[in-house]
Enzyme design. Structure first.
Site, PDB file in Angstrom:
ATOM      1  N   GLU A 176       0.844  -1.189   0.000  1.00  0.00           N
ATOM      2  CA  GLU A 176       0.000   0.000   0.000  1.00  0.00           C
ATOM      3  C   GLU A 176       0.875   1.233   0.000  1.00  0.00           C
ATOM      4  O   GLU A 176       1.768   1.351   0.812  1.00  0.00           O
ATOM      5  CB  GLU A 176      -0.872  -0.033   1.264  1.00  0.00           C
ATOM      6  N   LYS A 231       8.403  -1.495  -1.440  1.00  0.00           N
ATOM      7  CA  LYS A 231       7.654  -0.759  -0.417  1.00  0.00           C
ATOM      8  C   LYS A 231       8.617  -0.146   0.610  1.00  0.00           C
ATOM      9  O   LYS A 231       8.546   1.040   0.935  1.00  0.00           O
ATOM     10  CB  LYS A 231       6.669  -1.718   0.254  1.00  0.00           C
ATOM     11  N   CYS A 287       4.756   4.423   9.225  1.00  0.00           N
ATOM     12  CA  CYS A 287       5.562   3.673   8.249  1.00  0.00           C
ATOM     13  C   CYS A 287       7.050   3.999   8.224  1.00  0.00           C
ATOM     14  O   CYS A 287       7.873   3.090   8.227  1.00  0.00           O
ATOM     15  CB  CYS A 287       5.007   3.905   6.851  1.00  0.00           C
TER      16      CYS A 287
HETATM   17  C1  UDX Z   1       3.850   7.465   4.078  1.00  0.00           C
HETATM   18  C2  UDX Z   1       4.087   7.333   2.562  1.00  0.00           C
HETATM   19  O1  UDX Z   1       3.969   8.625   1.966  1.00  0.00           O
HETATM   20  C3  UDX Z   1       3.094   6.362   1.956  1.00  0.00           C
HETATM   21  O2  UDX Z   1       3.380   6.182   0.581  1.00  0.00           O
HETATM   22  C4  UDX Z   1       3.216   5.026   2.700  1.00  0.00           C
HETATM   23  O3  UDX Z   1       2.276   4.115   2.184  1.00  0.00           O
HETATM   24  C5  UDX Z   1       2.995   5.216   4.190  1.00  0.00           C
HETATM   25  O4  UDX Z   1       3.907   6.192   4.694  1.00  0.00           O
HETATM   26  P1  UDX Z   1       2.184   8.788   5.618  1.00  0.00           P
HETATM   27  O5  UDX Z   1       3.009   8.294   6.756  1.00  0.00           O
HETATM   28  O6  UDX Z   1       0.707   8.681   5.714  1.00  0.00           O
HETATM   29  O7  UDX Z   1       2.587   8.058   4.269  1.00  0.00           O
HETATM   30  O8  UDX Z   1       2.474  10.344   5.423  1.00  0.00           O
HETATM   31  P2  UDX Z   1       3.470  11.250   4.572  1.00  0.00           P
HETATM   32  O9  UDX Z   1       2.665  12.284   3.899  1.00  0.00           O
HETATM   33  O10 UDX Z   1       4.401  10.483   3.751  1.00  0.00           O
HETATM   34  O11 UDX Z   1       4.253  12.006   5.731  1.00  0.00           O
HETATM   35  C6  UDX Z   1       5.085  11.332   6.650  1.00  0.00           C
HETATM   36  C7  UDX Z   1       5.733  12.313   7.594  1.00  0.00           C
HETATM   37  O12 UDX Z   1       6.658  13.141   6.917  1.00  0.00           O
HETATM   38  C8  UDX Z   1       4.745  13.287   8.267  1.00  0.00           C
HETATM   39  O13 UDX Z   1       5.095  13.425   9.621  1.00  0.00           O
HETATM   40  C9  UDX Z   1       4.927  14.578   7.510  1.00  0.00           C
HETATM   41  O14 UDX Z   1       4.608  15.706   8.272  1.00  0.00           O
HETATM   42  C10 UDX Z   1       6.410  14.501   7.198  1.00  0.00           C
HETATM   43  N1  UDX Z   1       6.783  15.310   6.012  1.00  0.00           N
HETATM   44  C11 UDX Z   1       6.320  14.986   4.769  1.00  0.00           C
HETATM   45  C12 UDX Z   1       7.656  16.397   6.154  1.00  0.00           C
HETATM   46  O15 UDX Z   1       8.104  16.707   7.283  1.00  0.00           O
HETATM   47  N2  UDX Z   1       8.018  17.103   5.045  1.00  0.00           N
HETATM   48  C13 UDX Z   1       7.563  16.804   3.795  1.00  0.00           C
HETATM   49  O16 UDX Z   1       7.943  17.496   2.840  1.00  0.00           O
HETATM   50  C14 UDX Z   1       6.687  15.705   3.648  1.00  0.00           C
END
Ligand code: UDX
Ligand code: ADP
Length: 487
Positions: A176, A231, A287
């Site tokens: 996913e 993944k 994740c």
């Molecule tokens: C992530 C992956 O994006 C997704 O593909 C995978 O399936 C699960 O893990 P998610 O954890 O839901 O998804 O959120 P994501 O938007 O990736 O953000 C993860 C963390 O990184 C958050 O704490 C977010 O605030 C942080 N982040 C993200 C940053 O600090 N800066 C950014 O530019 C992007």
């Protein structure tokens, strides 16, 4: 043990998904919505969670995702159901998705790094026991490489031991890639769907399901191991980008550059691209850390110590960033926050989710509590019980007159939930923005400043506050990757 194409029950008529969490719930809702001819049953051992998925009030679903209520509203009661009857749902299914939690192990071999496969193994055994006829088993949770092999071994034993009609299984990996907060659009318009498997008929059965709404060129087929490793690798690369920009942010702060300008400048290089370059308080979510630690563990296991060390540094930097922010708050507040009131704006690990797993707010608030701070914590979606569980501390409100509670007088850290940003900042020496909720970029800082104790600070760990408004309100401002500016 995989079967020839003609042995597979295609097309799929009935799906069971084990695990009604952040992954299983939204994914199955979209599959049911897009494939009205397929019966989809999502099962979970957690009866309260299932009851919440069945709540007639769609605003009370157990997972908050923009657009999820509409999708569930369309499909539930038609071809989507939520149930605790796990065995029966497995028995009826042509295809079983395993979508249960795989947290990092907390004890024993690989503690702190390897994923705990306890729940996956239990599911595989349950599928082995209950499945009838040919069943395609799809591993959907974020799983460590080679998990499909474990599932396959358990299912193969069931094939051998069966006394009645022999069950048969094909195992697929279908990782996913949805991100929380955008789960529904990620599912409805995915960059790609990845299917790993050795049984072509099973692969095509799953591809056929996605084919109902995903363009064929976006459905990638690989072997099982490549799919599983992709993944982990995708998440490791994404997390690495965040640690990279956070490392540069710290350097910007000490050297006078502006990380937002640097990110914009490098993001225009088409080889780098503009996404995932926002400096912040460090990544959270279920994740990134788990997957990297898992990769580290697997690399060490293969004797690749330098590779393990390389990826481990991504997590080390992330943890450092969180402690660094707590430390600089203490430093700016004259070296002590004992007994001082601070407003924490945002507790979720990112905006548009109620999820707090690995949220940077937990560590930052934890450090400040350790220093004896009094935290009023606001979030739009995270309930107080979740905050209490994450902080390992029950809330203790200020006294009835709004004065410092008993904890403040004793020097102990304490916290309480605030119903609004206005309530959170009352009497506070500083406001810390830790989640980039849209509403935090449009706060009325003049009104908020009048409620704070002067001289007051805004620590914007997401770089989302309206800097001009903060300064015009006479507040001192620190922004991640930009540093400090006086009013
Ligand atoms: C992530 C992956 O994006 C997704 O593909 C995978 O399936 C699960 O893990 P998610 O954890 O839901 O998804 O959120 P994501 O938007 O990736 O953000 C993860 C963390 O990184 C958050 O704490 C977010 O605030 C942080 N982040 C993200 C940053 O600090 N800066 C950014 O530019 C992007
Ligand atoms: P994810 O983010 O991977 O979806 P969650 O923790 O949100 O993880 O959800 C996983 C769900 O799986 C939980 O609701 C848990 O109760 C459920 N679960 C775990 N093991 C089993 C099992 N053997 N049978 C049914 N449900 C299970």
């Amino acid at each position: 043990m995989d079967h020839a194409p003609n042995a597979v029950a295609t097309p799929i008529r009935s799906i069971c998904c084990i695990g009604a969490g952040y992954v299983g719930g939204p994914t199955m809702a979209v599959i049911a919505d897009r494939c009205p001819h397929v019966q989809v049953t999502v099962v979970d051992l957690n009866a309260a969670r299932i009851a919440a998925w069945n709540d007639p009030d769609l605003s009370r679903l157990p997972v908050y995702e923009p657009g999820l209520d509409a999708v569930v509203g369309r499909a539930r009661g038609r071809n989507l159901s939520f149930s605790t009857a796990v065995d029966a749902a497995i028995a009826e299914a042509d295809m079983v998705f395993i979508s249960v939690n795989t947290p990092t192990k907390t004890r024993g071999l690989g503690a702190g790094q390897a994923s705990d496969l306890r729940w996956v193994e239990a599911c595989a055994r349950q599928v082995a026991r209950c499945a009838q006829g040919h069943t395609i088993v799809v591993e959907k949770s974020t799983l460590p490489v080679r998990t499909a092999e474990a599932i396959r071994a358990i299912l193969a034993a069931a094939e051998r031991e069966s006394e009645g009609p022999t069950p048969s299984f094909s195992v697929l990996s279908n990782p996913e890639f949805l991100a929380e907060g955008t789960a529904i659009s990620d599912l409805e318009q995915p960059d790609r769907v990845l299917i790993g498997g050795e049984d072509p008929a099973a692969v095509e059965a799953l591809a056929g399901l996605y084919g109902a709404w995903v363009p064929p060129d976006r459905i990638l087929r690989t072997n099982v191991w490549s799919s599983e490793l992709s993944k982990l690798t995708a998440n490791a690369f994404l997390a690495q980008r965040i640690s990279s920009i956070n490392a540069i942010a710290a350097f910007c702060e000490s050297s006078g550059a502006d990380v937002q300008e640097v990110a914009r400048a490098i993001g225009t290089d088409s080889r780098i691209g503009p996404k995932f370059l926002k400096a912040g308080p460090g990544f959270g979510g279920s994740c990134f850390q788990k997957d990297i630690l898992n990769l580290v563990y697997l690399c060490r296991h293969e004797g690749l110590d330098e590779v393990a060390h390389y990826w481990e540094a991504v997590v080390t930097l992330n943890t450092w960033q969180q402690h660094r922010i707590a430390r600089l708050v203490v430093n700016r507040l004259f070296g002590t926050v004992t007994g001082k009131r601070l407003a924490i704006l945002g507790f979720a690990f990112k905006a548009d989710t109620n999820d707090t797993r690995e949220s940077p707010a937990i560590r930052i608030a934890g450090d400040l509590l350790e220093e004896g701070a009094q935290l009023a914590i606001h979030d739009f979606k995270v309930p107080a019980e979740r905050m209490a569980a994450d902080l390992g501390l029950e809330p203790t409100p200020p006294d009835a007159g709004g004065g410092p509670g008993a904890a403040a007088l004793s020097g102990e850290g304490a916290w309480w939930p605030a119903a609004s940003p206005e309530e959170a900042v009352a009497g506070a020496d500083a406001a810390l923005i830790l989640t980039e909720w849209q509403a935090y970029s449009a706060l009325d800082w003049a009104a908020l400043a009048s409620r704070m104790r002067q001289p007051a600070w805004v620590f914007d760990a997401r770089g989302v506050a309206d800097a001009a408004a903060v300064q015009a309100a006479g507040l001192r401002l620190w922004r991640v990757g930009q540093g400090e500016s006086a009013p």
